[in-house]
Scaffold this active site. Structure first.
Site, PDB file in Angstrom:
ATOM      1  N   HIS A 113       0.506   1.504 -13.208  1.00  0.00           N
ATOM      2  CA  HIS A 113       0.830   0.327 -13.544  1.00  0.00           C
ATOM      3  C   HIS A 113       2.561   0.507 -13.653  1.00  0.00           C
ATOM      4  O   HIS A 113       2.790   1.653 -14.567  1.00  0.00           O
ATOM      5  CB  HIS A 113       0.289  -0.142 -14.934  1.00  0.00           C
ATOM      6  CG  HIS A 113       1.012  -1.261 -15.596  1.00  0.00           C
ATOM      7  ND1 HIS A 113       0.708  -2.625 -14.977  1.00  0.00           N
ATOM      8  CD2 HIS A 113       1.835  -1.434 -16.477  1.00  0.00           C
ATOM      9  CE1 HIS A 113       1.166  -3.357 -15.581  1.00  0.00           C
ATOM     10  NE2 HIS A 113       2.171  -2.830 -16.610  1.00  0.00           N
ATOM     11  N   LEU A 125      -7.267  -4.900 -20.047  1.00  0.00           N
ATOM     12  CA  LEU A 125      -6.357  -4.960 -18.980  1.00  0.00           C
ATOM     13  C   LEU A 125      -5.253  -3.914 -19.215  1.00  0.00           C
ATOM     14  O   LEU A 125      -4.492  -3.913 -20.375  1.00  0.00           O
ATOM     15  CB  LEU A 125      -5.697  -6.226 -18.631  1.00  0.00           C
ATOM     16  CG  LEU A 125      -4.624  -6.283 -17.909  1.00  0.00           C
ATOM     17  CD1 LEU A 125      -5.300  -6.337 -16.272  1.00  0.00           C
ATOM     18  CD2 LEU A 125      -3.890  -7.700 -17.864  1.00  0.00           C
ATOM     19  N   ASP A 126      -4.924  -2.883 -18.503  1.00  0.00           N
ATOM     20  CA  ASP A 126      -3.803  -2.053 -18.408  1.00  0.00           C
ATOM     21  C   ASP A 126      -4.000  -1.153 -19.681  1.00  0.00           C
ATOM     22  O   ASP A 126      -3.038  -0.951 -20.495  1.00  0.00           O
ATOM     23  CB  ASP A 126      -2.333  -2.790 -18.209  1.00  0.00           C
ATOM     24  CG  ASP A 126      -2.308  -3.579 -16.896  1.00  0.00           C
ATOM     25  OD1 ASP A 126      -2.979  -3.115 -16.082  1.00  0.00           O
ATOM     26  OD2 ASP A 126      -1.634  -4.531 -16.899  1.00  0.00           O
ATOM     27  N   GLY A 150       0.762  -1.153   0.092  1.00  0.00           N
ATOM     28  CA  GLY A 150      -0.123   0.085  -0.050  1.00  0.00           C
ATOM     29  C   GLY A 150       0.746   1.265  -0.150  1.00  0.00           C
ATOM     30  O   GLY A 150       0.239   2.382   0.310  1.00  0.00           O
ATOM     31  N   SER A 151       1.863   1.269  -0.388  1.00  0.00           N
ATOM     32  CA  SER A 151       2.692   2.400  -0.540  1.00  0.00           C
ATOM     33  C   SER A 151       2.264   3.591  -1.395  1.00  0.00           C
ATOM     34  O   SER A 151       2.520   4.617  -0.947  1.00  0.00           O
ATOM     35  CB  SER A 151       4.028   2.182  -0.844  1.00  0.00           C
ATOM     36  OG  SER A 151       4.527   1.913  -2.229  1.00  0.00           O
ATOM     37  N   ASN A 152       1.769   3.034  -2.528  1.00  0.00           N
ATOM     38  CA  ASN A 152       0.946   4.057  -3.242  1.00  0.00           C
ATOM     39  C   ASN A 152      -0.154   4.531  -2.673  1.00  0.00           C
ATOM     40  O   ASN A 152      -0.317   5.725  -2.911  1.00  0.00           O
ATOM     41  CB  ASN A 152       0.788   3.440  -5.002  1.00  0.00           C
ATOM     42  CG  ASN A 152       1.835   3.642  -5.747  1.00  0.00           C
ATOM     43  OD1 ASN A 152       2.166   4.535  -6.102  1.00  0.00           O
ATOM     44  ND2 ASN A 152       2.259   2.313  -6.068  1.00  0.00           N
ATOM     45  N   THR A 183     -10.241   0.913 -18.285  1.00  0.00           N
ATOM     46  CA  THR A 183     -11.095   0.454 -19.122  1.00  0.00           C
ATOM     47  C   THR A 183     -11.299  -0.943 -19.285  1.00  0.00           C
ATOM     48  O   THR A 183     -10.566  -1.528 -18.493  1.00  0.00           O
ATOM     49  CB  THR A 183     -10.967   0.968 -20.698  1.00  0.00           C
ATOM     50  OG1 THR A 183      -9.716   0.309 -21.149  1.00  0.00           O
ATOM     51  CG2 THR A 183     -11.086   2.402 -20.727  1.00  0.00           C
TER      52      THR A 183
HETATM   53  C1  GAR Z   1       3.343  -0.939  -7.485  1.00  0.00           C
HETATM   54  O1  GAR Z   1       4.502  -0.939  -8.163  1.00  0.00           O
HETATM   55  C2  GAR Z   1       2.183  -0.771  -8.516  1.00  0.00           C
HETATM   56  O2  GAR Z   1       2.645   0.070  -9.618  1.00  0.00           O
HETATM   57  C3  GAR Z   1       2.049  -2.414  -9.137  1.00  0.00           C
HETATM   58  O3  GAR Z   1       1.996  -2.972  -7.768  1.00  0.00           O
HETATM   59  C4  GAR Z   1       2.893  -2.462  -6.734  1.00  0.00           C
HETATM   60  C5  GAR Z   1       2.022  -2.096  -5.486  1.00  0.00           C
HETATM   61  O4  GAR Z   1       2.837  -1.444  -4.539  1.00  0.00           O
HETATM   62  N1  GAR Z   1       0.763  -2.677  -9.579  1.00  0.00           N
HETATM   63  C6  GAR Z   1       0.652  -3.683 -10.529  1.00  0.00           C
HETATM   64  O5  GAR Z   1       1.467  -4.085 -11.011  1.00  0.00           O
HETATM   65  C7  GAR Z   1      -0.912  -3.549 -11.076  1.00  0.00           C
HETATM   66  N2  GAR Z   1      -1.157  -4.536 -12.184  1.00  0.00           N
HETATM   67  P1  GAR Z   1       2.186  -0.652  -3.323  1.00  0.00           P
HETATM   68  O6  GAR Z   1       1.196  -1.633  -2.678  1.00  0.00           O
HETATM   69  O7  GAR Z   1       3.600  -0.579  -2.308  1.00  0.00           O
HETATM   70  O8  GAR Z   1       1.646   0.645  -3.621  1.00  0.00           O
END
Ligand code: GAR
Length: 198
Positions: free
Chosen positions: A111, A146-147, A14-16, A143
């Site tokens: 992504h 995917l991606d 969950g850092s994002n 949408t």
């Molecule tokens: C991030 O790098 C995000 O871009 C990626 O997962 C990680 C989650 O990190 N997402 C994908 O690969 C989506 N297909 P986080 O939990 O620390 O935010």
């Protein structure tokens, strides 16, 4: 003016999510209304609770691949939170077109690649294997494909000869934390032009 409500879907650390939540203060036009995970073990849940944000978990595993049934459960806490915008932030389940269409034009995803390159998984390893000079991350509208979906922002990083998938992932993640909050704020303000970082 009342704040726009943002729900954030996570599967992991969950850092994002934290970077989005921490950006929604002061004069920001939005506030977080829910952090929702498909995994009760997701590290991001405690970080959300620490920040006083409502959390919910809908484990996908009991549904044994029945995506429609899983999504019907996912919708319950999500709709109850009445989000204006839904942010996928490391949410690692593929969503059906039915689910996505409910949030068409108000669901974002981050992504870890320079889309349209490297949709799907293992993006960092694939960029290194391909011998790419640069890599990065993309925020786009979600949408049914995917991606895919309109790109709202990208951040680029140079791939160093000594980079491994892990070192590259760490570099890209730092840019994710800059890009996603910036794009979200612009999006809430109605700006759909593409943001390029750095
Ligand atoms: C991030 O790098 C995000 O871009 C990626 O997962 C990680 C989650 O990190 N997402 C994908 O690969 C989506 N297909 P986080 O939990 O620390 O935010």
């Amino acid at each position: 003016m009342s704040h726009r409500r943002v729900a954030i879907l996570i599967s992991g650390g969950g850092s994002n999510m934290v970077s989005l939540v921490d950006s929604m203060t002061r004069d920001h036009p939005a506030r977080p209304c829910l952090v929702l995970s498909n995994d009760a073990q997701a590290g991001g849940l405690a970080k959300a609770r620490d920040r006083g944000i409502e959390t919910a978990v809908v484990d996908h595993r009991p549904f044994k691949g029945d995506r429609a049934a899983f999504e019907a459960e996912l919708l319950k806490p999500l709709e109850a939170a009445q989000p204006d915008i839904v942010c996928l932030a490391g949410f690692m389940r593929v969503l059906t077109g039915d689910f996505v269409s409910r949030f068409q034009g108000r669901m974002l995803n981050i992504h870890p690649s320079l889309l349209p390159k490297y949709k799907g998984l293992h993006t960092h390893a694939r960029a290194i294997e391909a011998g790419d000079a640069e890599h990065g991350c993309t925020v786009h509208e979600v949408t049914a494909a995917l991606d895919d979906g309109p790109i709202l922002g990208q951040a680029r990083v140079t791939i160093a000869p000594e980079d491994t998938p892990d070192s590259l992932a760490a570099k890209v993640l730092l840019y994710e934390h800059q890009l996603y909050p910036s794009v979200l704020r612009r999006y809430v303000e109605g700006n759909r032009s593409v943001l390029m970082l750095p």
